[in-house]
Write a protein that holds these residues in place. Structure first.
Motif, PDB file in Angstrom:
ATOM      1  N   ARG A 217     -39.408   6.415  54.878  1.00 59.83           N
ATOM      2  CA  ARG A 217     -38.667   5.759  55.421  1.00 59.83           C
ATOM      3  C   ARG A 217     -37.956   4.552  55.176  1.00 59.83           C
ATOM      4  O   ARG A 217     -36.662   4.432  55.194  1.00 59.83           O
ATOM      5  CB  ARG A 217     -38.708   6.408  56.171  1.00 59.83           C
ATOM      6  CG  ARG A 217     -37.970   6.338  57.876  1.00 59.83           C
ATOM      7  CD  ARG A 217     -37.585   6.758  59.476  1.00 59.83           C
ATOM      8  NE  ARG A 217     -38.586   6.364  60.068  1.00 59.83           N
ATOM      9  CZ  ARG A 217     -38.531   4.808  60.784  1.00 59.83           C
ATOM     10  NH1 ARG A 217     -37.529   4.382  60.556  1.00 59.83           N
ATOM     11  NH2 ARG A 217     -39.525   4.680  61.731  1.00 59.83           N
TER      12      ARG A 217
ATOM     13  N   PHE B 151     -34.387   3.342  53.751  1.00 62.27           N
ATOM     14  CA  PHE B 151     -32.838   2.453  54.718  1.00 62.27           C
ATOM     15  C   PHE B 151     -32.804   1.632  53.761  1.00 62.27           C
ATOM     16  O   PHE B 151     -31.403   0.778  53.997  1.00 62.27           O
ATOM     17  CB  PHE B 151     -33.976   2.416  56.122  1.00 62.27           C
ATOM     18  CG  PHE B 151     -32.885   1.779  57.043  1.00 62.27           C
ATOM     19  CD1 PHE B 151     -32.085   3.022  57.115  1.00 62.27           C
ATOM     20  CD2 PHE B 151     -33.238   1.373  58.202  1.00 62.27           C
ATOM     21  CE1 PHE B 151     -30.530   2.661  57.938  1.00 62.27           C
ATOM     22  CE2 PHE B 151     -32.469   1.422  59.391  1.00 62.27           C
ATOM     23  CZ  PHE B 151     -31.137   1.971  58.806  1.00 62.27           C
TER      24      PHE B 151
ATOM     25  N   SER C 183     -27.422  -2.225  59.966  1.00 60.79           N
ATOM     26  CA  SER C 183     -27.816  -1.022  59.735  1.00 60.79           C
ATOM     27  C   SER C 183     -29.432  -2.486  59.256  1.00 60.79           C
ATOM     28  O   SER C 183     -30.412  -2.067  59.908  1.00 60.79           O
ATOM     29  CB  SER C 183     -27.473  -0.431  58.359  1.00 60.79           C
ATOM     30  OG  SER C 183     -27.370   0.237  58.085  1.00 60.79           O
TER      31      SER C 183
ATOM     32  N   LEU D 194     -32.919  -1.935  60.634  1.00 61.18           N
ATOM     33  CA  LEU D 194     -34.217  -1.468  59.766  1.00 61.18           C
ATOM     34  C   LEU D 194     -35.374  -2.557  61.146  1.00 61.18           C
ATOM     35  O   LEU D 194     -36.634  -2.812  61.034  1.00 61.18           O
ATOM     36  CB  LEU D 194     -34.024  -2.003  58.594  1.00 61.18           C
ATOM     37  CG  LEU D 194     -34.701  -2.177  57.886  1.00 61.18           C
ATOM     38  CD1 LEU D 194     -35.264  -1.524  57.451  1.00 61.18           C
ATOM     39  CD2 LEU D 194     -34.278  -2.487  55.780  1.00 61.18           C
TER      40      LEU D 194
END
Length: 112
Positions: free
Chosen positions: A7, A11, A28, A32
């Motif tokens: 995942r 990402f 983002s 992360l």
């Protein structure tokens, strides 16, 4: 955690694509980083709570424990052969656990 890797990698790849297109990715990247930190904390918590294995001294696998541990630490694949009842199935996962394996996922071994 092992379960987080795919995942998080996906990402990160999406963020890279946005970056190459010149699109903003600041939020983002922050998410992360937070997700990675959370995964690291989970692994550390598992490491901190790992049991200390004990070994019955009469098993042949235990008598070669240091050699087996070294082989596991230095190689991606290790094949251990021994008689039935030598402790392969019960003691090898303990050796792996003592080496810190399994903290980010699970320990698995196969039998013929």
């Amino acid at each position: 955690m092992l379960g987080d890797r795919r995942r998080l990698r996906t990402f990160a790849e999406a963020i890279d694509i946005r970056d190459r297109r010149g699109q903003p990715a600041d939020r983002s990247l922050l998410k992360l980083r937070a997700d990675i930190d959370d995964s690291i904390k989970k692994v550390q918590a598992r490491r901190d709570s790992l049991p200390r294995p004990t070994y019955p001294s009469d098993l042949p696998v235990v008598q070669r424990k240091d050699d087996i541990a070294r082989a596991i630490a230095e190689n991606q694949v290790v094949v251990v052969c021994g008689e039935t009842g030598s402790g392969k199935t019960t003691q090898l996962p303990k050796i792996c656990l003592e080496l810190g394996r399994g903290a980010s996922g699970m320990i698995g071994h196969t039998q013929p």
